[in-house]
Design an enzyme around this catalytic site. Structure first.
Site, PDB file in Angstrom:
ATOM      1  N   GLU A  96       0.812  -1.233   0.000  1.00 16.88           N
ATOM      2  CA  GLU A  96       0.000   0.000   0.000  1.00 16.88           C
ATOM      3  C   GLU A  96       0.843   1.279   0.000  1.00 16.88           C
ATOM      4  O   GLU A  96       0.709   2.140   0.876  1.00 16.88           O
ATOM      5  CB  GLU A  96      -0.969   0.001   1.183  1.00 16.88           C
ATOM      6  CG  GLU A  96      -1.922  -1.188   1.178  1.00 16.88           C
ATOM      7  CD  GLU A  96      -3.010  -1.094   2.249  1.00 16.88           C
ATOM      8  OE1 GLU A  96      -3.135  -0.022   2.876  1.00 16.88           O
ATOM      9  OE2 GLU A  96      -3.742  -2.084   2.434  1.00 16.88           O
ATOM     10  N   GLU A 133      -5.061  -8.957   1.120  1.00 16.82           N
ATOM     11  CA  GLU A 133      -5.695  -8.642   2.400  1.00 16.82           C
ATOM     12  C   GLU A 133      -7.185  -8.479   2.175  1.00 16.82           C
ATOM     13  O   GLU A 133      -7.611  -7.879   1.182  1.00 16.82           O
ATOM     14  CB  GLU A 133      -5.164  -7.332   3.016  1.00 16.82           C
ATOM     15  CG  GLU A 133      -3.773  -7.388   3.593  1.00 16.82           C
ATOM     16  CD  GLU A 133      -3.371  -6.064   4.246  1.00 16.82           C
ATOM     17  OE1 GLU A 133      -4.268  -5.318   4.710  1.00 16.82           O
ATOM     18  OE2 GLU A 133      -2.168  -5.772   4.290  1.00 16.82           O
TER      19      GLU A 133
END
Length: 483
Positions: free
Chosen positions: A206, A398
């Site tokens: 991220e 995720e």
């Protein structure tokens, strides 16, 4: 293609919690950030401290066995930069080459450099991660290893100094291109040391979050907590370049696939019939999702963050894409906020996506989590389909929900895995699904207030206590398979 069922953890959020304080990592930027008096006083951080955490550092064998008992065949973890190199590696002098834009196109790391790095490395921590990975392989897991999951050594990034004066700060993080060079050294060393026990490498987790929350949203508690669009732009571009150079560095010492993990967030216009809101959703996608996707998969870089690309072939370095999906964004148009970032002509609408009220419902009547995040399974389909456009292997790296009472999580798991099945049935290949998380964890600025675990953790005894509905649901989903 084998389908991977897994769980995922990061180092900073899971490792600490040893009652004797033997395994503390005090050399990361987040360590000093969460204990900063200003941050605590102004409630930018919770005041909870990671050394009170779940102690995965000592208890990793227990956690691995819990994962094995769920029927999982893959495990994703982070090797922490600040643990391997708690002190600077500047003294290891490598040469670089730059392109016509001044971007680093080559970093020459040779065996002699690795030997010098080996003298600087914390051998105890190297052995620890070796033991962790060996245990996973002994249990039959396919291993996914991330090399940067939001945290950096304090000698790379001192967020308190940066907040005080970004120009005079000695350690400016990804604003400074020296971070690219030092990261390339770190990943080369790790690939050299650990390749035998790693199946998939990921450079970043991220990376857009670092820029968006650290430099454009000073109220959310993310280091360095400043509003500086110029710095945000540098952070984005430097991380793109760092991924490419890290890819090259890993490939010198490993033939395993090297990818990047992005939180691909689908954006929907508040009013689908309003051209301005449509433009807002388009620009959100270009900014948050496509900047990295285009650069690392096609060698097309949006240097001015304006939606216009230039070809930079040496950035086209990627084997697989990880998609971290939790919820969507619903956006409306605003006039561009920052001259340095012309694409930022959108704002999230209150109540939807990440902007909901905890334990409530969104305006579309979707439930929200303890975090206030809207449950929106369709977004997993849309975001993963976007990743698949780039003709790479795609994994859901995720997916999970903050739900301490275990009310929403069982259905959340089922509904999101259904979207994975829909993707595969429609010809979009998905290689795996990783649940966040096996256990509760330290949720960044929110500390221990937010609980994502299939297993609750008693922070005094460190006992792992199953949230039975979710544990049974995920185990059943895994047993039944994806097809």
């Amino acid at each position: 293609m084998k389908f991977y069922w897994g769980v995922v953890q990061s180092a900073f959020q899971f490792e600490m919690g040893d009652p004797y304080r033997r395994n503390i990592d005090s050399r990361s930027d987040w360590w000093i950030w969460v204990r900063d008096p200003y941050n605590i006083k102004n409630e930018l951080v919770s005041g909870d401290l990671p050394e009170e955490g779940i102690n995965n550092y000592d208890l990793y064998e227990i956690d691995h066995r819990l994962a094995k008992n769920l029927g999982l065949n893959a495990y994703q973890l982070t090797i922490e930069w600040s643990r391997i190199f708690p002190c600077p590696t500047f003294s290891v002098d490598v040469s670089i080459e730059q392109d016509g834009y001044g971007f680093i196109k080559k970093i020459k790391i040779r065996k002699e450099h690795l030997e010098q790095l080996d003298e600087l490395a914390n051998k105890r921590e190297v052995q620890h991660y070796m033991d962790v990975l060996k245990n996973l392989k002994k249990l039959g897991f396919t291993t996914f290893v991330t090399l940067n999951h939001q945290t950096n050594p304090v000698w790379i990034h001192d967020p308190i100094e940066v907040r005080a004066n970004i120009e005079k700060a000695r350690a400016r993080g990804w604003v400074d291109e020296k971070a690219i060079i030092e990261f390339a050294k770190f990943v080369a060393y790790v690939a050299w040391k650990f390749d035998e026990y790693v199946d998939y490498w990921a450079t970043f987790d991220e990376p857009m979050v670092t820029a968006e929350l650290g430099y454009l949203a000073p109220y959310v508690g993310w280091p360095p907590g400043i509003l500086n669009p110029t710095a945000a732009k540098k952070v984005i571009l430097n991380q793109v370049i760092a991924h490419a150079r890290a890819y090259d560095s890993i490939k010198k010492f490993s033939d395993k696939p090297v990818g990047i993990i992005l939180n691909i967030i689908p954006a929907y216009p508040l009013n689908p019939n309003n051209p301005k809101d449509q433009k807002a959703a388009e620009n959100y996608d270009l900014f948050h999702n496509r900047l990295f996707l285009e650069a690392v998969n096609k060698g097309r870089l949006d240097i001015e963050i304006s939606g216009e690309y230039v070809k930079i072939p040496h950035l086209k370095r990627n084997d697989w894409i990880g998609n971290n999906y939790y919820t969507r964004e619903v956006v409306k148009y605003i006039e561009p906020r920052y001259e340095e970032l012309p694409l930022v002509s959108f704002v999230g609408v209150e109540g939807y996506g990440y902007s909901g009220n905890p334990n409530s419902v969104s305006p579309d009547n979707n439930p929200t989590s303890d975090f206030g995040w809207e449950v929106f399974p369709r977004g997993l389909y849309d975001s993963t389909a976007e990743a698949y456009e780039y003709n790479k292997n795609v994994f859901i790296t995720e997916n999970g929900i903050a739900d301490s009472k275990d009310i929403l999580r069982p259905r959340y798991i089922v509904d999101h895995v259904k979207e994975v099945k829909n993707l595969i049935e429609n010809g979009i290949k998905v290689g795996g699904y990783f649940h966040w998380a096996l256990t509760d964890n330290y949720e960044w600025a929110m500390g221990f207030k937010i609980r994502f675990g299939l297993y609750e953790v008693d922070l005094i005894t460190k006992e792992r206590i199953p949230r039975r509905k979710s544990v049974e649901t995920y185990k059943k989903v895994v047993e039944e398979g994806i097809e």
